[in-house]
Design an enzyme around this catalytic site. Sequence first.
Site, PDB file in Angstrom:
ATOM      1  N   GLU A 152     -54.551   0.902  -0.020  1.00  0.00           N
ATOM      2  CA  GLU A 152     -53.526   1.251  -1.002  1.00  0.00           C
ATOM      3  C   GLU A 152     -52.482   0.146  -1.060  1.00  0.00           C
ATOM      4  O   GLU A 152     -52.194  -0.484  -0.038  1.00  0.00           O
ATOM      5  CB  GLU A 152     -52.879   2.589  -0.595  1.00  0.00           C
ATOM      6  CG  GLU A 152     -51.785   3.087  -1.500  1.00  0.00           C
ATOM      7  CD  GLU A 152     -52.257   3.466  -2.896  1.00  0.00           C
ATOM      8  OE1 GLU A 152     -52.646   2.545  -3.654  1.00  0.00           O
ATOM      9  OE2 GLU A 152     -52.201   4.646  -3.247  1.00  0.00           O
ATOM     10  N   ASP A 153     -51.922  -0.081  -2.242  1.00  0.00           N
ATOM     11  CA  ASP A 153     -50.903  -1.117  -2.365  1.00  0.00           C
ATOM     12  C   ASP A 153     -49.581  -0.675  -1.759  1.00  0.00           C
ATOM     13  O   ASP A 153     -48.939  -1.439  -1.042  1.00  0.00           O
ATOM     14  CB  ASP A 153     -50.712  -1.540  -3.828  1.00  0.00           C
ATOM     15  CG  ASP A 153     -50.368  -0.388  -4.759  1.00  0.00           C
ATOM     16  OD1 ASP A 153     -50.482   0.788  -4.365  1.00  0.00           O
ATOM     17  OD2 ASP A 153     -50.009  -0.666  -5.929  1.00  0.00           O
ATOM     18  N   ASP A 211     -45.086   5.443  -0.939  1.00  0.00           N
ATOM     19  CA  ASP A 211     -43.655   5.748  -0.963  1.00  0.00           C
ATOM     20  C   ASP A 211     -43.427   7.244  -0.740  1.00  0.00           C
ATOM     21  O   ASP A 211     -43.197   7.655   0.373  1.00  0.00           O
ATOM     22  CB  ASP A 211     -42.956   5.196  -2.207  1.00  0.00           C
ATOM     23  CG  ASP A 211     -43.711   5.436  -3.507  1.00  0.00           C
ATOM     24  OD1 ASP A 211     -44.405   6.445  -3.630  1.00  0.00           O
ATOM     25  OD2 ASP A 211     -43.582   4.589  -4.405  1.00  0.00           O
ATOM     26  N   PHE A 265     -37.552  -0.807  -6.082  1.00  0.00           N
ATOM     27  CA  PHE A 265     -38.659  -0.792  -7.030  1.00  0.00           C
ATOM     28  C   PHE A 265     -39.190  -2.211  -7.119  1.00  0.00           C
ATOM     29  O   PHE A 265     -38.455  -3.139  -7.462  1.00  0.00           O
ATOM     30  CB  PHE A 265     -38.220  -0.272  -8.397  1.00  0.00           C
ATOM     31  CG  PHE A 265     -39.376  -0.152  -9.344  1.00  0.00           C
ATOM     32  CD1 PHE A 265     -40.352   0.814  -9.141  1.00  0.00           C
ATOM     33  CD2 PHE A 265     -39.515  -1.011 -10.428  1.00  0.00           C
ATOM     34  CE1 PHE A 265     -41.445   0.924  -9.998  1.00  0.00           C
ATOM     35  CE2 PHE A 265     -40.593  -0.911 -11.285  1.00  0.00           C
ATOM     36  CZ  PHE A 265     -41.561   0.063 -11.066  1.00  0.00           C
ATOM     37  N   ASP A 294     -47.046  -2.754 -10.576  1.00  0.00           N
ATOM     38  CA  ASP A 294     -46.604  -2.939 -11.950  1.00  0.00           C
ATOM     39  C   ASP A 294     -45.421  -2.069 -12.321  1.00  0.00           C
ATOM     40  O   ASP A 294     -45.057  -1.138 -11.603  1.00  0.00           O
ATOM     41  CB  ASP A 294     -47.747  -2.609 -12.903  1.00  0.00           C
ATOM     42  CG  ASP A 294     -48.010  -1.118 -12.998  1.00  0.00           C
ATOM     43  OD1 ASP A 294     -48.012  -0.592 -14.125  1.00  0.00           O
ATOM     44  OD2 ASP A 294     -48.214  -0.465 -11.955  1.00  0.00           O
TER      45      ASP A 294
END
Length: 179
Positions: free
Chosen positions: A104-105, A108, A157, A164
């Site tokens: 997973e990138d 959060d 963010f 993205d």
Amino acid sequence: MPQATISLHDKQFAPYLPARQIADSIRELAVRLNQDYAGRQPLFVAVLNGSFMFASDLLKELSIPCEVAFIRVSSYQGTSSTGQVQEIMGLTEDVQGRDLIIVEDIVDTGHTMQALLATLNARNPASLAVATLFLKPECLQHELDIRYVGMEIPNDFIVGFGLDYDGLGRNYPDVYKAV
């Protein structure tokens, strides 16, 4: 060298993590995975779209025999999580009795990861682990056992390196944060 700032939609982003630092973190994760899965043949399950760059670079650093598959899930709209996970493209491989590693990138809130872990655990893998490039510990709303973390970051963010903002910014090799 990262660009000074970038504009995506209605937001400005400043340089945050250079590609070199990201690459070093990925190499460190690969060393751990190579050690932990020596003598085994895990299936890496890359979560699209965000993890494509991380998964590609991670797999290139691995020396263990392994396979890769892809699953696409979504819980984001704009800059925040919707809290509802939608499986868009499912995993077709038989995972029963296999060692699975979710790639997973970013983790959060943990909503997506909790749903994904439940879905994959129901398919009776031999083991199930998570490798994430980024973890935002202060955002987590679920207790998750995330064994392989590239970097812990604050609740900023970020875009770039696969992440993205409404479809834009994935292509940058460096990571930028909203200003």
